[in-house]
Enzyme design. Structure first.
Site: not given
Ligand code: AMP
Ligand code: MG
Length: 502
Positions: A91, A112, A124, A175, A182, A251
């Site tokens: 995302g 990222k 966002d 990164r 995953r 994930d």
């Molecule tokens: P994470 O907690 O970083 O492992 O992210 C969990 C999920 O939320 C993943 O699918 C990320 O891509 C999505 N995600 C985290 N932060 C954002 C953001 N600011 N905008 C869009 N998707 C996000």
């Molecule tokens: Mg993640």
């Protein structure tokens, strides 16, 4: 002009079935500026970066200019988050491609925080400077500790504001990973169609487990076992250095066996298996002491995705998977105990070793002994308590002295000169880890946020980060001038909290 040269990108993931990804374009950012650049890593990738202040460098590492051969995509994946299944996907991350390094490696180059993708849902797609620098610091520290991990090539501030609870400086992290495949990628593929799943599995085997024969009849079983073994070894390494990942959702577990997704992670100071830093992990699901069990749970989700490939007969497939998953416990115990023996200077194996380790841990827990420094101190306690040591009341506790006597007796049976044992212990017990208060201090200076140790005399906001990174780069070679970095936090900051969703 300018900017990094030496790109040699390939896009093997983008040649997989297109259900596994979606094309993505990095967002436009007003004023990208390099905050930090990892020249060593760039070099090992075959990239030469020129001047970090060069606008072209900032443009590339924020997605404003694409390197030749880039094919930007967001990867699809699913995952179990805190035990619950969800559809996810990149995302806020965009994969540019895979850099083929001069030494024959293949490394994902991912931005990222580069903006919205098809998988952003309500997010966002952006990231803030603090968390991206944090990932940079911790991942580079893990690498220096010798633990498999994704790496950090650059952090670029975007010149845009990111809104969380407060307005924050936006940033993009570049990164570098063996891949971003995953457990969750398999969970996604298994719910799509058999062709997608098989293609992904064959790709992951060829890429990360080339020792497995691509047409061997048992290849998917071998793959499952190899992933389990690598995860067992990885989690054992985390336990050895007191690393708490904080959000071990499926994930966030890489098929390559690298540590990935540094969110609310942190290193433990005082030893307590219940240590949790993440503010949203209210029940301690991802506590330090739970990490092995959670890894096994995640691997069970992985095994489920492979069932149709393991055997055409469902019962046989389940039996194969169950057997493999059971194997995690033994693989973890082996890797863990072998590392703990090394931490205690032991080279041979004796049946009582597990108990010897358990007794030390029981004392450390009760005494709230610092994880890192206790093992470091043991290296200088191979002789019965010296005058210098006797001055330290801590190690005069009867429970410790009794344990020490047993340990010395055990070491005595190996019959090695003490200085050799001490040197071997020093080579596996780090003298420094990224202490939470040090990380916060560096981030506060870099972002201008927070109230930790701001030094008004310092003009470069990244100075504290660079100092910290320099110290963390040599965790097994003590630097007397940096001894303060080895100190646990002052008691007032010991209730450290980390935050997710940053
Ligand atoms: P994470 O907690 O970083 O492992 O992210 C969990 C999920 O939320 C993943 O699918 C990320 O891509 C999505 N995600 C985290 N932060 C954002 C953001 N600011 N905008 C869009 N998707 C996000
Ligand atoms: Mg993640």
């Amino acid at each position: 002009m300018g900017g990094p040269t030496g790109w040699n990108l390939d896009n093997s993931f983008a040649r997989l079935p297109d259900t596994l990804f979606a094309a993505a374009q990095p967002a436009r950012f007003r004023a990208p500026r390099v905050s930090i650049l990892n020249r060593r890593l760039a070099e090992s990738l075959g990239l030469s970066c020129g001047d970090a202040a060069d606008a072209a460098t900032a443009a590339v590492f924020s997605g404003q200019a694409l390197p030749a051969g880039a094919e930007p995509i967001a990867q699809a994946y699913a995952g179990h988050q805190y035990g619950h299944f969800t559809m996810l996907g990149d995302g806020r991350a965009i994969l540019l491609g895979e850099q083929l390094s001069p030494s024959g490696g293949r490394f994902d180059i991912q931005l990222k925080g580069a903006g919205r993708t098809m998988f952003s849902r309500n997010g966002d797609g952006l990231a803030a400077l603090g968390p991206m620098l944090r990932e940079y610091i911790i991942s580079e520290a893990m690498h220096a500790l010798g633990i498999p991990t994704t790496r950090s090539l650059a952090v670029v501030t975007t010149g845009e504001t990111v809104y969380r609870n407060t307005p924050l400086a936006g940033a993009v992290l570049t990164r570098v990973a063996a891949s971003h495949i995953r457990v969750g990628t398999f969970e996604y593929a298994a719910r799509r169609d058999p062709d997608t799943l098989r293609s992904l599995a064959d790709h992951a085997i060829a890429r990360h487990y080339p020792e497995i024969s691509a047409d061997g009849p048992e290849r998917y079983r071998e793959f499952l076992i190899a992933v389990i073994d690598r995860q067992a070894a990885l989690i054992a390494r985390w336990q050895h250095v007191g690393f708490v990942h904080g959000v071990m959702n499926t994930d966030n577990m890489a098929i390559s066996g690298e540590s990935i997704d540094y969110g609310p992670c942190a290193f433990m100071d005082a030893y307590d298996p219940a240590t949790v830093f993440s503010s949203i992990d209210a029940h301690g699901r991802y506590a330090y002491g739970n990490q092995p069990a959670i890894a096994q749970w995640n691997l069970a989700r992985f095994a489920e995705t492979l069932l149709t490939l393991l055997d055409p007969d469902a019962d046989t497939a389940i039996a194969i998977a169950t057997d493999a998953i059971r194997g995690f416990s033994a693989a973890f115990e082996r890797a863990w105990l072998s590392g703990m023996r090394a931490k205690l200077g032991l080279e041979t194996e004796e049946p009582g070793d597990g108990e010897l380790v358990a007794e030390l841990l029981a004392w450390m827990h009760a005494a709230r002994a610092d994880w890192t420094n206790t093992f470091r101190d043991l290296g200088s306690m191979i002789e019965p308590i010296t005058a210098e040591r006797a001055a330290n009341d801590w190690y005069r506790q009867p429970a410790f002295a009794a344990w020490q006597a047993r340990w010395l007796e055990r070491l005595g049976r190996e019959g090695r000169p003490q200085d050799i044992t001490a040197a071997r212990m020093a080579a596996v017990n780090p003298w420094v880890i990224p202490r939470n208060h040090r990380v916060e201090e560096a981030l506060a200076a870099a972002t201008g946020e927070g109230s930790f140790g701001l030094n008004a005399a310092e003009t470069d906001p990244l100075a504290a980060t660079h100092r910290l990174l320099a110290v963390l780069a040599s965790p097994y070679q003590p630097d007397a001038a940096a001894a303060a970095y080895a100190e646990p936090p002052p008691p007032t900051t010991s209730c450290y909290r980390t935050f997710c969703g940053t």
